[in-house]
Design a protein around this motif. Sequence first.
Motif, PDB file in Angstrom:
ATOM      1  N   GLY A  23       0.821  -1.207   0.000  1.00 25.87           N
ATOM      2  CA  GLY A  23       0.000   0.000   0.000  1.00 25.87           C
ATOM      3  C   GLY A  23       0.846   1.243   0.000  1.00 25.87           C
ATOM      4  O   GLY A  23       2.057   1.202  -0.244  1.00 25.87           O
ATOM      5  N   LEU A  24       0.179   2.346   0.274  1.00 23.24           N
ATOM      6  CA  LEU A  24       0.829   3.659   0.326  1.00 23.24           C
ATOM      7  C   LEU A  24       0.996   4.053   1.785  1.00 23.24           C
ATOM      8  O   LEU A  24       0.030   3.998   2.564  1.00 23.24           O
ATOM      9  CB  LEU A  24      -0.033   4.686  -0.402  1.00 23.24           C
ATOM     10  CG  LEU A  24       0.397   6.139  -0.320  1.00 23.24           C
ATOM     11  CD1 LEU A  24       1.761   6.332  -0.989  1.00 23.24           C
ATOM     12  CD2 LEU A  24      -0.665   7.032  -0.961  1.00 23.24           C
ATOM     13  N   VAL A  25       2.196   4.443   2.148  1.00 19.30           N
ATOM     14  CA  VAL A  25       2.479   4.826   3.523  1.00 19.30           C
ATOM     15  C   VAL A  25       3.447   6.007   3.517  1.00 19.30           C
ATOM     16  O   VAL A  25       4.247   6.163   2.593  1.00 19.30           O
ATOM     17  CB  VAL A  25       3.061   3.622   4.303  1.00 19.30           C
ATOM     18  CG1 VAL A  25       4.392   3.185   3.734  1.00 19.30           C
ATOM     19  CG2 VAL A  25       3.164   3.918   5.788  1.00 19.30           C
ATOM     20  N   GLN A  26       3.368   6.829   4.526  1.00 22.75           N
ATOM     21  CA  GLN A  26       4.289   7.952   4.643  1.00 22.75           C
ATOM     22  C   GLN A  26       5.646   7.471   5.159  1.00 22.75           C
ATOM     23  O   GLN A  26       5.726   6.444   5.862  1.00 22.75           O
ATOM     24  CB  GLN A  26       3.726   9.014   5.576  1.00 22.75           C
ATOM     25  CG  GLN A  26       2.564   9.786   4.994  1.00 22.75           C
ATOM     26  CD  GLN A  26       2.165  10.967   5.859  1.00 22.75           C
ATOM     27  OE1 GLN A  26       2.331  10.937   7.071  1.00 22.75           O
ATOM     28  NE2 GLN A  26       1.638  12.008   5.234  1.00 22.75           N
ATOM     29  N   ALA A  27       6.667   8.217   4.835  1.00 22.52           N
ATOM     30  CA  ALA A  27       7.997   7.902   5.351  1.00 22.52           C
ATOM     31  C   ALA A  27       7.952   7.823   6.877  1.00 22.52           C
ATOM     32  O   ALA A  27       7.302   8.652   7.531  1.00 22.52           O
ATOM     33  CB  ALA A  27       8.995   8.965   4.902  1.00 22.52           C
ATOM     34  N   GLY A  28       8.625   6.809   7.399  1.00 24.58           N
ATOM     35  CA  GLY A  28       8.611   6.576   8.837  1.00 24.58           C
ATOM     36  C   GLY A  28       7.529   5.617   9.294  1.00 24.58           C
ATOM     37  O   GLY A  28       7.543   5.170  10.445  1.00 24.58           O
TER      38      GLY A  28
ATOM     39  N   GLN B 269       2.956 -12.872  -7.414  1.00 26.81           N
ATOM     40  CA  GLN B 269       2.657 -11.861  -8.419  1.00 26.81           C
ATOM     41  C   GLN B 269       3.149 -10.482  -8.001  1.00 26.81           C
ATOM     42  O   GLN B 269       3.194  -9.559  -8.826  1.00 26.81           O
ATOM     43  CB  GLN B 269       1.152 -11.815  -8.697  1.00 26.81           C
ATOM     44  CG  GLN B 269       0.317 -11.007  -7.716  1.00 26.81           C
ATOM     45  CD  GLN B 269       0.179 -11.646  -6.346  1.00 26.81           C
ATOM     46  OE1 GLN B 269       0.519 -12.806  -6.142  1.00 26.81           O
ATOM     47  NE2 GLN B 269      -0.340 -10.880  -5.392  1.00 26.81           N
ATOM     48  N   GLY B 270       3.494 -10.330  -6.746  1.00 29.29           N
ATOM     49  CA  GLY B 270       4.012  -9.052  -6.262  1.00 29.29           C
ATOM     50  C   GLY B 270       2.953  -8.175  -5.641  1.00 29.29           C
ATOM     51  O   GLY B 270       1.763  -8.259  -5.963  1.00 29.29           O
ATOM     52  N   THR B 271       3.393  -7.333  -4.740  1.00 25.10           N
ATOM     53  CA  THR B 271       2.516  -6.341  -4.110  1.00 25.10           C
ATOM     54  C   THR B 271       3.271  -5.014  -4.051  1.00 25.10           C
ATOM     55  O   THR B 271       4.458  -4.977  -3.720  1.00 25.10           O
ATOM     56  CB  THR B 271       2.058  -6.802  -2.718  1.00 25.10           C
ATOM     57  OG1 THR B 271       1.097  -5.880  -2.193  1.00 25.10           O
ATOM     58  CG2 THR B 271       3.207  -6.931  -1.735  1.00 25.10           C
ATOM     59  N   GLN B 272       2.585  -3.954  -4.414  1.00 24.89           N
ATOM     60  CA  GLN B 272       3.222  -2.639  -4.509  1.00 24.89           C
ATOM     61  C   GLN B 272       3.327  -1.992  -3.135  1.00 24.89           C
ATOM     62  O   GLN B 272       2.337  -1.921  -2.389  1.00 24.89           O
ATOM     63  CB  GLN B 272       2.424  -1.734  -5.445  1.00 24.89           C
ATOM     64  CG  GLN B 272       2.948  -0.320  -5.553  1.00 24.89           C
ATOM     65  CD  GLN B 272       4.256  -0.240  -6.318  1.00 24.89           C
ATOM     66  OE1 GLN B 272       4.408  -0.818  -7.384  1.00 24.89           O
ATOM     67  NE2 GLN B 272       5.209   0.517  -5.781  1.00 24.89           N
ATOM     68  N   VAL B 273       4.503  -1.499  -2.831  1.00 25.18           N
ATOM     69  CA  VAL B 273       4.728  -0.691  -1.635  1.00 25.18           C
ATOM     70  C   VAL B 273       5.212   0.679  -2.103  1.00 25.18           C
ATOM     71  O   VAL B 273       6.200   0.774  -2.829  1.00 25.18           O
ATOM     72  CB  VAL B 273       5.766  -1.332  -0.698  1.00 25.18           C
ATOM     73  CG1 VAL B 273       6.135  -0.365   0.427  1.00 25.18           C
ATOM     74  CG2 VAL B 273       5.228  -2.636  -0.131  1.00 25.18           C
ATOM     75  N   THR B 274       4.498   1.710  -1.698  1.00 21.63           N
ATOM     76  CA  THR B 274       4.868   3.071  -2.059  1.00 21.63           C
ATOM     77  C   THR B 274       5.029   3.889  -0.790  1.00 21.63           C
ATOM     78  O   THR B 274       4.111   3.954   0.029  1.00 21.63           O
ATOM     79  CB  THR B 274       3.811   3.715  -2.961  1.00 21.63           C
ATOM     80  OG1 THR B 274       3.630   2.908  -4.142  1.00 21.63           O
ATOM     81  CG2 THR B 274       4.235   5.114  -3.373  1.00 21.63           C
ATOM     82  N   VAL B 275       6.199   4.488  -0.636  1.00 24.60           N
ATOM     83  CA  VAL B 275       6.496   5.292   0.548  1.00 24.60           C
ATOM     84  C   VAL B 275       6.647   6.738   0.103  1.00 24.60           C
ATOM     85  O   VAL B 275       7.523   7.066  -0.695  1.00 24.60           O
ATOM     86  CB  VAL B 275       7.774   4.810   1.245  1.00 24.60           C
ATOM     87  CG1 VAL B 275       7.999   5.609   2.529  1.00 24.60           C
ATOM     88  CG2 VAL B 275       7.684   3.315   1.558  1.00 24.60           C
ATOM     89  N   SER B 276       5.779   7.579   0.616  1.00 27.99           N
ATOM     90  CA  SER B 276       5.819   8.979   0.243  1.00 27.99           C
ATOM     91  C   SER B 276       6.681   9.761   1.224  1.00 27.99           C
ATOM     92  O   SER B 276       6.730   9.458   2.409  1.00 27.99           O
ATOM     93  CB  SER B 276       4.406   9.557   0.212  1.00 27.99           C
ATOM     94  OG  SER B 276       3.832   9.515   1.490  1.00 27.99           O
ATOM     95  N   SER B 277       7.325  10.800   0.713  1.00 21.85           N
ATOM     96  CA  SER B 277       8.215  11.618   1.563  1.00 21.85           C
ATOM     97  C   SER B 277       7.465  12.764   2.195  1.00 21.85           C
ATOM     98  O   SER B 277       6.315  13.042   1.879  1.00 21.85           O
ATOM     99  CB  SER B 277       9.369  12.146   0.721  1.00 21.85           C
ATOM    100  OG  SER B 277       8.887  12.874  -0.382  1.00 21.85           O
TER     101      SER B 277
END
Length: 120
Positions: free
Chosen positions: A10-15, A112-120
Amino acid sequence: QVQLVESGGGLVQAGGSLRLSCAASGRAFSSSAMGWFRQAPGKEREIVATISWSGTSTYYADSVKGRFTISRDNVKNTVYLQMHSLKPEDTAVYYCASRFDILGAKYDYWGQGTQVTVSS
């Protein structure tokens, strides 16, 4: 045949933190070593962490040591990757993979993979 299904990206903030799961079926899970890999856009796939069939032996890439923890539950046929203190550079598609836990065996089944997105 082995089927591996990742979840938890998923999408998570830095830290922040995320826990990835990989549910396995097919080949006896308890005799398989498992690994987490990742691939960022434009980069080669890289190893993140591995765990032996018993869970007693683990390996971590230097970039994730102290922040990520790999574990497994041989009753639930699931391997986990707990990720803390996430950084933007951890952004990637994360894959789990399976191999026989014997010397020289290669990872021969992949999810199949899972997306990890880390926003700054």
